[in-house]
Design an enzyme around this catalytic site. Structure first.
Site, PDB file in Angstrom:
ATOM      1  N   ASN A  11       0.871  -1.182   0.000  1.00 58.14           N
ATOM      2  CA  ASN A  11       0.000   0.000   0.000  1.00 58.14           C
ATOM      3  C   ASN A  11       0.902   1.224   0.000  1.00 58.14           C
ATOM      4  OD1 ASN A  11      -1.801   2.046   0.505  1.00 58.14           O
ATOM      5  ND2 ASN A  11      -2.315   1.396   2.589  1.00 58.14           N
ATOM      6  N   TRP A  12       1.045   1.822  -1.180  1.00 58.46           N
ATOM      7  CA  TRP A  12       1.996   2.930  -1.300  1.00 58.46           C
ATOM      8  C   TRP A  12       1.471   4.242  -0.734  1.00 58.46           C
ATOM      9  CZ3 TRP A  12       4.334   2.469  -6.938  1.00 58.46           C
ATOM     10  CH2 TRP A  12       4.928   1.206  -7.071  1.00 58.46           C
ATOM     11  N   LYS A  13       0.178   4.278  -0.448  1.00 57.78           N
ATOM     12  CA  LYS A  13      -0.459   5.506   0.068  1.00 57.78           C
ATOM     13  C   LYS A  13      -0.165   6.670  -0.897  1.00 57.78           C
ATOM     14  CE  LYS A  13      -0.231   3.479   4.616  1.00 57.78           C
ATOM     15  NZ  LYS A  13      -0.195   3.636   6.065  1.00 57.78           N
ATOM     16  N   HIS A  97      -9.585   1.485   4.523  1.00 56.56           N
ATOM     17  CA  HIS A  97      -8.339   1.684   5.283  1.00 56.56           C
ATOM     18  C   HIS A  97      -8.601   2.687   6.405  1.00 56.56           C
ATOM     19  CE1 HIS A  97      -4.276   2.892   6.293  1.00 56.56           C
ATOM     20  NE2 HIS A  97      -3.875   1.749   5.753  1.00 56.56           N
ATOM     21  N   GLU A  99      -6.985   5.105   7.433  1.00 54.10           N
ATOM     22  CA  GLU A  99      -6.748   6.516   7.067  1.00 54.10           C
ATOM     23  C   GLU A  99      -7.958   7.083   6.331  1.00 54.10           C
ATOM     24  OE1 GLU A  99      -2.965   5.819   5.201  1.00 54.10           O
ATOM     25  OE2 GLU A  99      -2.148   5.303   7.163  1.00 54.10           O
ATOM     26  N   GLU A 169      -5.689  -4.521  10.597  1.00 58.69           N
ATOM     27  CA  GLU A 169      -4.684  -3.480  10.823  1.00 58.69           C
ATOM     28  C   GLU A 169      -5.005  -2.733  12.109  1.00 58.69           C
ATOM     29  OE1 GLU A 169      -2.668  -2.472   6.804  1.00 58.69           O
ATOM     30  OE2 GLU A 169      -4.230  -1.029   7.187  1.00 58.69           O
ATOM     31  N   GLY A 175       2.238   2.587  10.723  1.00 59.74           N
ATOM     32  CA  GLY A 175       3.220   3.656  10.544  1.00 59.74           C
ATOM     33  C   GLY A 175       3.882   4.107  11.835  1.00 59.74           C
ATOM     34  N   SER A 215       3.149  -1.756  10.522  1.00 60.77           N
ATOM     35  CA  SER A 215       4.591  -1.844  10.796  1.00 60.77           C
ATOM     36  C   SER A 215       5.166  -3.233  10.546  1.00 60.77           C
ATOM     37  CB  SER A 215       4.900  -1.376  12.225  1.00 60.77           C
ATOM     38  OG  SER A 215       4.499  -0.018  12.386  1.00 60.77           O
ATOM     39  N   GLY A 236       2.735  -0.958   4.310  1.00 60.00           N
ATOM     40  CA  GLY A 236       2.819   0.460   3.964  1.00 60.00           C
ATOM     41  C   GLY A 236       4.266   0.855   3.748  1.00 60.00           C
ATOM     42  N   GLY A 237       4.877   1.424   4.781  1.00 57.46           N
ATOM     43  CA  GLY A 237       6.242   1.959   4.688  1.00 57.46           C
ATOM     44  C   GLY A 237       7.241   1.036   4.007  1.00 57.46           C
TER      45      GLY A 237
END
Ligand code: PGA
Length: 256
Positions: A11-13, A97, A99, A169, A175, A215, A236-237
């Protein structure tokens, strides 16, 4: 018998221009673009979908989006529909998600409409559920996860269920570098599998991939991926760097 092939989704956001995205994907494809042991999905921002789709052509990697509208077309300024995603050969879409829930006011009712629209358009939803830190500390993790899962999956048919992907999640782990312990994650994953069994029956529930997200890194992945009900990761990251993403895919291959 392996019921569920592991799945690693990036998930590159809101990261990477189309040019940066292509560079990342080309390198990824050169390293893991032919392997078939685990499913790999990359979810770039909308603006990079077309160029990433071309860069993925001929590889085993699949393309996903990070969100979509539930209508097929119409006066919805700024939105993107499922048929538009399909036109780029997207196969997956992240929905609900945290966010989106926190910053854009998405609720279970809206997410449910998106899940149904994705399924109508042969897109596999990666439905995200998870509790906040306050909810965990209040002891309501399972209740929160149950409500989100059941509401977001309302109206999904038994025959559609095996195409679903659920991502657990915990919001406090996204993150933050704070990963859930394997016991915390496995407990919720097994609970979600039980909810799916109630909704769709045992055979269908056993086919649903339940990913962990929050994470996840090459260092903590092997232990998480060894759990019975953890079928992969929503990353993500660590999906923004070739090395860490490829290492995560290799961890999933080792855990299969
Ligand atoms: P993270 O994000 O891996 O950076 O914690 C996961 C996600 O939000 O899907």
């Amino acid at each position: 018998m392996i019921l569920r092939k592991k799945l690693i989704a990036g998930n590159w956001k809101m990261n990477k221009t189309a040019a940066d995205a292509v560079a990342l994907v080309q390198e990824t494809v050169s390293l893991i673009g032919k392997q078939t042991d685990v499913d790999v999905v990359v979810c770039p921002p909308f603006t990079a979908l077309e160029s990433v789709a071309k860069a993925l052509d001929g590889s085993t990697l699949k393309l996903g989006a990070q969100n979509m509208h539930f209508e097929a077309s119409g006066a919805f300024t700024g939105e993107i529909s499922a048929p538009m995603l399909r036109a780029f050969f997207a196969t997956h879409v992240i929905l609900g998600h945290s966010e989106r829930r926190t910053y854009f006011g998405e609720n279970d009712e809206l997410i449910n409409k998106k899940v149904l629209a994705a399924l109508r358009n042969q897109l596999r939803p990666i439905l995200c559920v998870g509790e906040t830190l306050a909810e965990r500390e209040a002891g309501s993790t399972l209740k929160v996860v149950q409500t989100q899962t059941e509401r977001c999956l309302e109206g999904v048919g038994k025959e559609q269920a095996p195409t679903l992907v659920i991502a657990y999640e915990p919001v406090w782990a996204i993150g933050t570098g704070k990963v859930a312990t394997t016991a915390q994650a496995q407990e919720v994953h097994a609970f979600i599998r039980g909810l799916l069994t109630n909704l769709f029956g045992e055979p269908a529930a056993q086919k649903v991939r339940i990913l962990y997200g929050g994470s996840m890194k090459p260092a903590n992945a092997p232990e998480l991926l060894a759990q019975k009900d953890i079928d992969g990761g929503l990353i993500g990251g660590a999906s923004l760097e070739v090395r860490s993403f490829v290492d995560l895919v290799n961890a999933a291959i080792a855990a299969k």
